[in-house]
Design an enzyme around this catalytic site. Structure first.
Site, mmCIF file in Angstrom:
data_model
loop_
_atom_site.group_PDB
_atom_site.id
_atom_site.type_symbol
_atom_site.label_atom_id
_atom_site.label_comp_id
_atom_site.label_asym_id
_atom_site.label_seq_id
_atom_site.Cartn_x
_atom_site.Cartn_y
_atom_site.Cartn_z
ATOM 1 C CG HIS A 191 -37.710 70.007 12.797
ATOM 2 N ND1 HIS A 191 -37.176 70.494 13.972
ATOM 3 C CD2 HIS A 191 -36.699 70.047 11.895
ATOM 4 C CE1 HIS A 191 -35.905 70.801 13.789
ATOM 5 N NE2 HIS A 191 -35.593 70.550 12.532
ATOM 6 C CG HIS B 120 -35.462 75.081 11.034
ATOM 7 N ND1 HIS B 120 -34.189 75.475 11.397
ATOM 8 C CD2 HIS B 120 -35.492 73.725 11.143
ATOM 9 C CE1 HIS B 120 -33.467 74.399 11.694
ATOM 10 N NE2 HIS B 120 -34.233 73.337 11.549
ATOM 11 C CD GLU C 291 -31.795 71.763 13.840
ATOM 12 O OE1 GLU C 291 -32.772 71.700 14.609
ATOM 13 O OE2 GLU C 291 -31.886 71.656 12.608
ATOM 14 C CB SER D 275 -40.063 71.560 16.278
ATOM 15 O OG SER D 275 -38.788 70.947 16.224
#
Length: 301
Positions: free
Chosen positions: A162, A167, A208, A227
């Site tokens: 993730h 990111h 997000e 992700s």
């Protein structure tokens, strides 16, 4: 399906210095003593890190490397279909390895020339003020552990996949990196927990779980979607609403399920103009002004 604020497994250190990661009863690795010992050892290395010291390097096992290879392959295929062009272009420039788990210094070496960001290790949950506030200096706190091998396409908590596939590919874009920096600068202005939560909720629904309309299709740019093997194929079925930072900052949502409501931008420029400008100008009074605005609307109906 998770948020940095709530779903990291708690990490404690005993009086003797022993570090323990407390996995939930539902965690795929909870019954695997080798995995639990591994998590404890990786967390201990992160806790020993101090700014200015070399980043801890993890001697990943072949089993862990295989998880990375499996997920990297599957997510790359999904990104071609579902990720927005800005992320795909940034990911191509970042060029993360798909045959091995990159060390955090390797990620930083690739990322810094693109957007000025670099990674530092985290044992688990980083307090919101520190996590978001570090963005002002273009620092990203990242875990280094990998999800359990029994479920490579699922994790109940943010892991290195993730943090890096989600990111790093996102903030390899200078446009998104600039928004992250405004988040950090905003946090450093805020003094109340209420305002900090408001900011975190807008971040949740944008950086997000943000989506954007592109060439007649809805594509994702949020790290949580990028992700998540499961959710990246489902987000187009959500109730897609226009960008509204007041609604995003006050919405009630369940972090343990696929998000039924997402906020869709019409372009990357709109994300910059609406979300980026919000972070650049918000202050401690923002939640109060939002509440007053909602009350006026409700009273007029």
């Amino acid at each position: 399906m998770f948020t940095e604020a709530q779903l990291y497994s708690p990490v404690t250190r005993s009086g003797d210095g022993d570090v323990t990661v407390h996995l939930s009863d539902e965690h795929p690795g909870v019954g695997d003593p080798d995995y639990r010992a591994r998590r404890n050892a990786i967390a201990a290395l992160a806790l020993e890190y101090a700014p200015g010291k070399p980043l801890p390097r993890i001697a990943y096992t072949e089993e862990e490397q295989q998880v990375w290879r499996t997920v990297s392959y599957e997510l790359a295929r999904k990104h071609e279909i579902y990720a927005c062009q800005e992320v795909r272009d940034a990911a191509a420039r970042l060029d993360l390895p798909d045959d091995h788990i990159p060390q955090l210094d390797e990620v930083s070496a690739k990322l810094f020339p693109l957007s000025g960001f670099h990674y530092v290790p985290a044992a688990g949950l980083v307090p919101l003020r520190e996590f978001f506030g570090s963005f002002a200096d273009r620092i990203f706190h990242s875990t280094q552990y990998i999800r359990h091998h029994s479920a490579p396409l699922y994790t109940p908590e943010p892991d290195a996949i993730h943090e890096i596939v989600g990111h790093a590919n996102q903030i390899a874009s200078p446009r998104f990196a600039a928004i992250y920096q405004t988040v950090g600068e905003a946090v450093n202005r805020l003094t109340t927990d209420r305002a900090l939560k408001f900011l975190a909720d807008v971040f949740w629904f944008s950086m997000e779980f943000g989506v954007v309309r592109e060439h007649g299709e809805v594509r994702c740019y949020g790290a949580g979607l990028l992700s998540s093997f499961g959710e990246i194929t489902e987000f187009r079925d959500a109730d897609l609403r226009p960008l509204d930072v007041i609604e995003m900052g006050t919405a009630t949502y369940d972090i343990t399920h696929y998000q039924p409501i997402l906020y869709c931008a019409e372009s990357i420029s709109e994300i910059e103009d609406v979300v980026g400008e919000f972070f650049a100008t918000m202050d401690d009074e923002t939640p109060l002004r939002a509440e007053r605005g909602r009350s006026k609307v409700a009273g007029a109906q």
